[in-house]
Design a protein around this motif. Structure first.
Motif, short mmCIF file in Angstrom:
data_model
loop_
_atom_site.label_atom_id
_atom_site.label_comp_id
_atom_site.label_asym_id
_atom_site.label_seq_id
_atom_site.Cartn_x
_atom_site.Cartn_y
_atom_site.Cartn_z
N SER A 94 -6.29 6.44 -3.47
CA SER A 94 -6.07 5.22 -4.23
C SER A 94 -7.01 4.11 -3.75
O SER A 94 -7.53 4.14 -2.63
CB SER A 94 -4.62 4.76 -4.11
N VAL A 95 -7.21 3.13 -4.61
CA VAL A 95 -8.11 2.02 -4.28
C VAL A 95 -7.57 1.23 -3.09
O VAL A 95 -8.33 0.86 -2.19
CB VAL A 95 -8.28 1.10 -5.51
N GLY A 96 -6.28 0.99 -3.06
CA GLY A 96 -5.68 0.25 -1.95
C GLY A 96 -5.83 0.96 -0.63
O GLY A 96 -6.11 0.35 0.40
N ALA A 97 -5.62 2.28 -0.64
CA ALA A 97 -5.75 3.06 0.59
C ALA A 97 -7.19 3.07 1.09
O ALA A 97 -7.44 2.94 2.29
CB ALA A 97 -5.25 4.48 0.37
N THR A 145 -9.48 0.81 0.46
CA THR A 145 -9.79 -0.55 0.92
C THR A 145 -9.22 -0.80 2.31
O THR A 145 -9.91 -1.32 3.20
CB THR A 145 -9.24 -1.58 -0.07
N ALA A 146 -7.97 -0.42 2.51
CA ALA A 146 -7.34 -0.60 3.82
C ALA A 146 -8.06 0.22 4.89
O ALA A 146 -8.29 -0.27 6.01
CB ALA A 146 -5.87 -0.19 3.75
N GLU A 147 -8.44 1.43 4.55
CA GLU A 147 -9.17 2.27 5.51
C GLU A 147 -10.52 1.66 5.87
O GLU A 147 -10.91 1.65 7.03
CB GLU A 147 -9.35 3.67 4.93
N TYR A 180 2.10 8.09 0.35
CA TYR A 180 0.73 7.62 0.56
C TYR A 180 -0.24 8.47 -0.25
O TYR A 180 -0.25 9.69 -0.15
CB TYR A 180 0.40 7.71 2.05
N ASN A 181 -1.07 7.82 -1.06
CA ASN A 181 -2.12 8.50 -1.83
C ASN A 181 -3.47 8.13 -1.20
O ASN A 181 -3.95 7.01 -1.39
CB ASN A 181 -2.07 8.08 -3.29
#
Length: 89
Positions: free
Chosen positions: A25-28, A30-32, A21-22
């Protein structure tokens, strides 16, 4: 019942993805953001529907228009002040 099932599942998923897990990152991010919005929405819904609505359906408030107006003004003032306070949180 649902909380007792989903909590261990969430802990297991979090433990499984922790190794790759980074958090930057953009995905992390966004999910957060999405999960934060969902949890805040649930808290607002519980507060407005579960707690505050019970106060506004009482006979004393529902039969007095002036008291209704004051109650709604104070509700929105409190929500606004809490939102303003969130700027520094």
């Amino acid at each position: 019942m649902l909380l007792s099932v989903t909590t261990p599942i969430g802990i297991g998923i979090g433990t499984a993805i922790a190794s790759f897990y980074n958090p930057d990152s953009v995905g992390a991010l966004t999910a957060e953001g999405i999960l934060d919005c969902l949890s805040a929405g649930i808290l607002v819904d519980m507060a407005l529907v579960g707690l505050i609505a019970a106060d506004f359906v009482r006979r004393r408030i529902s039969c007095n228009f002036r008291l209704q107006v004051v109650s709604y003004c104070m509700l929105f003032l409190g929500a606004g002040l809490m939102s303003w306070l969130a700027i520094w949180a």
